[in-house]
Design a protein around this motif. Structure first.
Motif: not given
Length: 167
Positions: A122-123, A125-127, A129-130, A141, A145
């Motif tokens: 999850g981290g 993917v989030g990293g 994207l950000i 991320g 995560g």
């Protein structure tokens, strides 16, 4: 004329006040009856739950007694077979014990490991994207995560008894 209007206004207000009071009392009685029904339902539910718990405890005791009987029978059979094997071999043998050794049950993934993996993915993917630089964001991320997921999962392991809490 003013006196007549005042008398009519006062008499009508008294009549309305009495009528509202009767409605309030009826509503209060209805609420009390509903509360009593709710309390009765809860008590019945608790009583039924206690019967279910007692039945489950009885079944569990029967299983435990059956298991203990099987263990005693296995020990007796093991002692008889081990004395025969000692007599026939004339010495000590590690295979002649005859008892069954319990195998350790695999517990699977710990909550800490699951949390680390889920948090890492999850981290990442989030990293990605950000951050503008996708690779750097995914790595940072993912590490953050995974660390967070590990800490949360480790707490769950402590609660479940899989890991002993530190003193």
């Amino acid at each position: 004329m003013k006196k007549i209007l005042v008398v009519i206004a006062l008499s009508s207000s008294v009549l309305f006040a009495c009528n509202n009071k009767a409605k309030e009392e009826a509503a209060l009685k209805q609420q009390q009856a509903e509360k009593q029904l709710a309390v009765k339902a809860v008590k019945d539910s608790l009583r039924l739950d206690s019967f279910n718990k007692a039945a489950a405890a009885k079944v569990e005791q029967e299983k435990e007694a059956k298991h203990q009987a099987e263990l005693v029978a296995a020990r007796k059979a093991g002692a008889a077979s081990s004395s025969r094997s000692y007599a026939s071999s004339g010495g000590s043998s590690s295979a002649a014990y005859g008892g069954t050794q319990p195998t350790a049950k695999k517990k699977g993934w710990s909550d800490a490991a699951k949390g680390a993996v889920i948090g890492g993915v999850g981290g990442a993917v989030g990293g990605a994207l950000i951050d503008k630089k996708k690779g750097r964001g995914a790595i940072i991320g993912g590490l953050v995560g995974a660390g967070g997921g590990y800490l949360i999962g480790r707490g769950e392991d402590r609660k479940s008894g899989r890991v002993q809490p530190k003193n």
